[in-house]
Design a protein around this motif. Structure first.
Motif, PDB file in Angstrom:
ATOM      1  N   PRO A 178       0.823  -1.221   0.000  1.00 22.31           N
ATOM      2  CA  PRO A 178       0.000   0.000   0.000  1.00 22.31           C
ATOM      3  C   PRO A 178       0.854   1.267   0.000  1.00 22.31           C
ATOM      4  O   PRO A 178       0.504   2.250  -0.672  1.00 22.31           O
ATOM      5  CB  PRO A 178      -0.789  -0.096   1.301  1.00 22.31           C
ATOM      6  N   TYR A 179       1.962   1.244   0.728  1.00 16.16           N
ATOM      7  CA  TYR A 179       2.845   2.415   0.759  1.00 16.16           C
ATOM      8  C   TYR A 179       3.504   2.619  -0.602  1.00 16.16           C
ATOM      9  O   TYR A 179       3.701   3.743  -1.050  1.00 16.16           O
ATOM     10  CB  TYR A 179       3.917   2.248   1.845  1.00 16.16           C
ATOM     11  N   VAL A 182      -3.854   3.475   4.495  1.00 12.95           N
ATOM     12  CA  VAL A 182      -2.504   3.995   4.299  1.00 12.95           C
ATOM     13  C   VAL A 182      -2.512   5.279   3.465  1.00 12.95           C
ATOM     14  O   VAL A 182      -1.692   6.170   3.648  1.00 12.95           O
ATOM     15  CB  VAL A 182      -1.643   2.902   3.641  1.00 12.95           C
ATOM     16  N   ALA A 183      -3.485   5.379   2.562  1.00 18.55           N
ATOM     17  CA  ALA A 183      -3.501   6.517   1.645  1.00 18.55           C
ATOM     18  C   ALA A 183      -4.170   7.749   2.247  1.00 18.55           C
ATOM     19  O   ALA A 183      -4.125   8.821   1.663  1.00 18.55           O
ATOM     20  CB  ALA A 183      -4.223   6.129   0.361  1.00 18.55           C
ATOM     21  N   LYS A 236       1.194   4.222  -2.844  1.00 14.77           N
ATOM     22  CA  LYS A 236       1.101   5.645  -2.494  1.00 14.77           C
ATOM     23  C   LYS A 236       2.308   6.426  -3.041  1.00 14.77           C
ATOM     24  O   LYS A 236       2.165   7.547  -3.538  1.00 14.77           O
ATOM     25  CB  LYS A 236       1.056   5.746  -0.974  1.00 14.77           C
ATOM     26  N   SER A 258      -3.322   7.256   8.056  1.00 20.05           N
ATOM     27  CA  SER A 258      -2.290   6.381   7.490  1.00 20.05           C
ATOM     28  C   SER A 258      -1.311   5.928   8.569  1.00 20.05           C
ATOM     29  O   SER A 258      -0.806   4.819   8.533  1.00 20.05           O
ATOM     30  CB  SER A 258      -1.551   7.097   6.365  1.00 20.05           C
ATOM     31  N   ASP A 293      -4.249  10.642   4.463  1.00 23.74           N
ATOM     32  CA  ASP A 293      -3.428  11.470   5.332  1.00 23.74           C
ATOM     33  C   ASP A 293      -4.279  12.489   6.084  1.00 23.74           C
ATOM     34  O   ASP A 293      -3.937  13.661   6.159  1.00 23.74           O
ATOM     35  CB  ASP A 293      -2.344  12.182   4.511  1.00 23.74           C
TER      36      ASP A 293
END
Lengths: 410, 317
Positions: A219-220, B257-258, A223, B289, B260
């Protein structure tokens, strides 16, 4: 009269010679307090083996003629456990203590020693920190009994940003770090120093994730991809770095370069493998293929344990101590501490200096790049066939950062 | 959030969720059949990975895919037969404790045999590299393989339980053990097979999860708590519930996670300005996140408060 002068001269010589070798044959017990269980056990085990292995090497030939003995105690990476481990080590007669994994346990040792050394004159204990890199330890929280042999977070970031500022391809930087003091410091210094050297560089992400909890970094990576970053800076270590790089490889994120602190630590080289070649950089005071005194040690260690000797600061520790013993003509920590302050000695990365004001070792730093081994750099990491090849060396003054330490001397 | 990110994250979330399901299905099965909460379940997951590492270095990955779960099956069955069965008569707590002890035993054994550091357990050539590229992001074959195996496993467990004689006996033994015994079935043996089967499912997850993630001694502890969340959220003993919960947790964690956003943003929306001087600033500035990995545990607490039997659970007590 002539005879008398000769006799006096001879006895003076004898006394002074006896003084030089006052410590010869002595056994110096060093307590090693770091994790041997839990998530960081692999790293701790490797470092304990390195300490023991180098003790044997230095017992054969050290200028002070002392014998080093390591007492290894598991501190479970916890400050509380560290304090009781320290007590047990002192009960066993250790007057020197080494630790490195985590700045929390390091701080616990410093606090305990401040009290112990003040209350027990004649039984002082000295702390050599070989890897805990929180800059606070030699700034606001500095202590006379603490000496740091690794380069701290700010020094490494100084070198890293000095290297990156000349790279035109660095335009959008993504920060991903572990959510505790070290990770937060990496993120803070990256932003500060980059803003000073390359104000045009954009920070497109600043992630803090829990320490050693994330199993899946994809997931990171998604992103990072979405942010359009061309560069990632991370202070991650252990499984957190291994899984991050692995997820990047899996997703085919091959147009992004990673700038790391701990690329050579257990687990990460295997995770990087061939897929990360040419895309991962590391800043450190050493690399696997360093010529000179460290070379044979790395080779012998690999032969004996089939493992990598990546913690070079352990070599600093033994060199500095044995030269300190010679200079102080004693192994008493109080006398040794006095001569270590400001001492310059030759180590594997040139001449280094233990700065007097804050007890932070001033040393040269390497930027190296994950590449296939070649004739010039033949020693690989974790039998991957790949290694960190140095691309740039910075003299100690480049990476030196100022200190705010107001040291209280006894 | 653009479409590319959405699709990739969805795929990542589903594949992570399916791995969680493989792990928790065995636990669910054992719990629903025998009422034993097996604390050593993730240790069998770890054993699966390590066995697969050793076996695949000798005979290759594909035989290891079958052999490693089989070895774990035998170990699980033997543990039930010679250990768990003996403490069964003393009630639930000794059962729990003995599995707890086993998890420590396995951890130490693994460290003695394979060492404390990571082992280089990789996938065979055929499963490396991307399966397809979507908007420039590769989707790895390894993840697709996890999804495939998990779905096949779900299908076969479901068929076994509902369409075969063995399944009938197992289901009956769950509700009416005395009756089944009176009909001439060996109920203790059924339990032994179920325990072994549950362990084997964890072992299979290990064979695949071990190289998709990293094979190291801490791998059991790192998934230990999350699969208990899956089982509780899904409903104790409900296989369908575990499936639903694993997917839910996988996807929620991936998407979180996305995001913020923090409580500061929420306050700003209602017109309250938050500065560094505000009380509780360190807590308020935490973004979604940042807390993504602990969201499942929040979920666990909420479920226990508002729906103690879980999403699809049937137990009323």
């Amino acid at each position: 009269m002539k005879f008398a002068i000769k006799a006096v001269a001879a006895s003076v010589l004898l006394v002074s010679a006896g003084g030089v070798f006052a410590q010869k044959g002595e056994t110096v017990k060093i307590a090693w307090l770091d994790p041997l269980s839990g998530l960081m056990a692999a790293v701790g085990t490797n470092q304990l083996k390195s300490f023991q292995f180098l003790a044997e090497e230095f017992n054969k030939k050290n200028p002070a003629g002392v014998k080093f003995e390591i007492i290894g105690i598991d501190n479970k990476l916890s400050p509380q456990e560290t304090t009781s481990a320290l007590r047990s080590a002192m009960d066993q007669g250790a007057r020197y203590v080494v630790q490195g994994n985590g700045s929390g346990p390091a701080l616990a040792i410093m606090d305990a020693l401040e009290k112990h050394n003040a209350r027990n004159p004649g039984k002082e204990v000295l702390f050599l920190n070989y890897a805990a890199v929180d800059p606070d330890l030699t700034n606001s929280k500095c202590s006379y009994w603490h000496f740091r042999l690794d380069a701290d977070t700010s020094m490494k970031m100084e070198a890293l940003t000095t290297y990156m500022k000349d790279l035109p391809e660095v335009k959008k930087v993504y920060l991903i770090n572990q959510n505790y003091s070290h990770g937060q410091q990496v993120s803070k210094y990256a932003k500060e120093m980059m803003a000073r050297k390359r104000p045009d560089v954009q920070f497109v992400g600043d992630d803090l994730h829990p320490l050693a909890q994330v199993r899946d970094f994809s997931p990171y990576i998604a992103k990072i991809k979405q942010s359009g970053a061309d560069t990632v800076i991370t202070g991650n270590w252990g499984s957190d770095l291994a899984l991050l790089i692995k997820a990047a490889n899996d997703a085919g994120l091959n147009n992004v370069n990673f700038y790391t602190y701990y690329g050579s630590v257990t687990g990460s080289p295997t995770a990087m493998g061939s897929a990360a070649a040419g895309r991962v950089y590391m800043v450190a005071y050493a690399h696997m293929n360093l010529p000179g005194p460290l070379n044979q040690i790395v080779l012998d260690y690999k032969k004996k344990f089939n493992d990598d000797m990546y913690t070079g600061s352990i070599y600093h520790a033994y060199t500095m101590l044995s030269e300190g013993f010679v200079k102080a003509k004693s192994t008493d920590p109080v006398k040794v501490a006095a001569v270590l302050e400001g001492m310059k000695f030759k180590s594997f990365n040139g001449e280094v200096e233990m700065r007097k004001t804050d007890h932070q070792l001033q040393q040269g730093l390497f930027i190296s790049k994950w590449e296939k081994v070649n004739d010039k750099y033949p020693i690989d990491s974790e039998n991957t066939g790949y290694t960190f090849v140095p691309v740039k060396y910075y003299e100690p003054y480049v990476a030196s950062t100022p200190t705010s330490c107001q040291m209280k001397r006894p | 959030m653009n479409l590319e990110f959405f699709v990739i994250s969805l795929l990542n979330g589903v594949s992570y969720g399916l791995l969680l399901f493989m792990l928790s299905s065995g636990l669910t099965l054992i719990f629903s059949m025998m009422g034993v909460l097996n604390f050593a379940h993730t240790s069998f997951y770890m054993l699966g990975a390590y066995f697969a590492f050793t076996i695949s270095s000798v005979v290759g990955f594909w035989p290891a895919l079958v052999l490693a779960p089989l070895v774990v099956f035998v170990m699980g069955a033997a543990f039930e037969r010679y250990c768990l069965r003996r403490v069964h008569k003393f009630g639930h707590v000794p059962e729990l404790l003995v599995t707890f002890g086993l998890s420590y035993l396995i951890l130490e054994l693994v460290q003695l045999v394979w060492g404390r550091s990571t082992v280089p357990y990789g996938l065979p050539e055929q499963l490396q590299g991307p399966l397809f590229t979507l908007y420039g992001t590769q989707f790895p074959k390894s993840r697709s393989f996890v999804m495939l195996v998990a779905l096949l496993m779900l299908l076969s467990v479901w068929l076994l339980l509902t369409r075969t004689r063995i399944g009938l006996v197992i289901q009956a033994a769950l509700k009416y053990p005395e009756m089944v015994e009176a009909l001439g079935h060996n109920v203790p043996r059924v339990f032994m097979l179920v325990f072994g089967g549950g362990a084997a499912l964890a072992g299979l997850a290990g064979v695949i999860g071990g190289n998709t993630y990293v094979t190291e001694p801490a791998m059991a502890a790192s998934v230990g708590s999350i699969i208990f969340v899956v089982v509780v959220v899904g409903g104790m003993g409900s296989l369908a519930g575990a499936f639903l919960a694993s997917l839910l947790i996988g996807i929620v964690q991936t998407f979180a996670v996305a995001l913020d956003y923090s409580l500061i943003h929420a306050f700003r929306l209602v017109g309250v300005a938050v500065t560094e001087q505000t009380f509780g600033y360190p807590l308020l500035k935490l973004t979604i996140s940042q807390v993504a990995p602990i969201l499942p545990y929040l979920f666990l607490v909420l479920i226990l408060i508002f729906r103690p039997k879980g999403l699809l659970g049937t137990r009323e007590d």
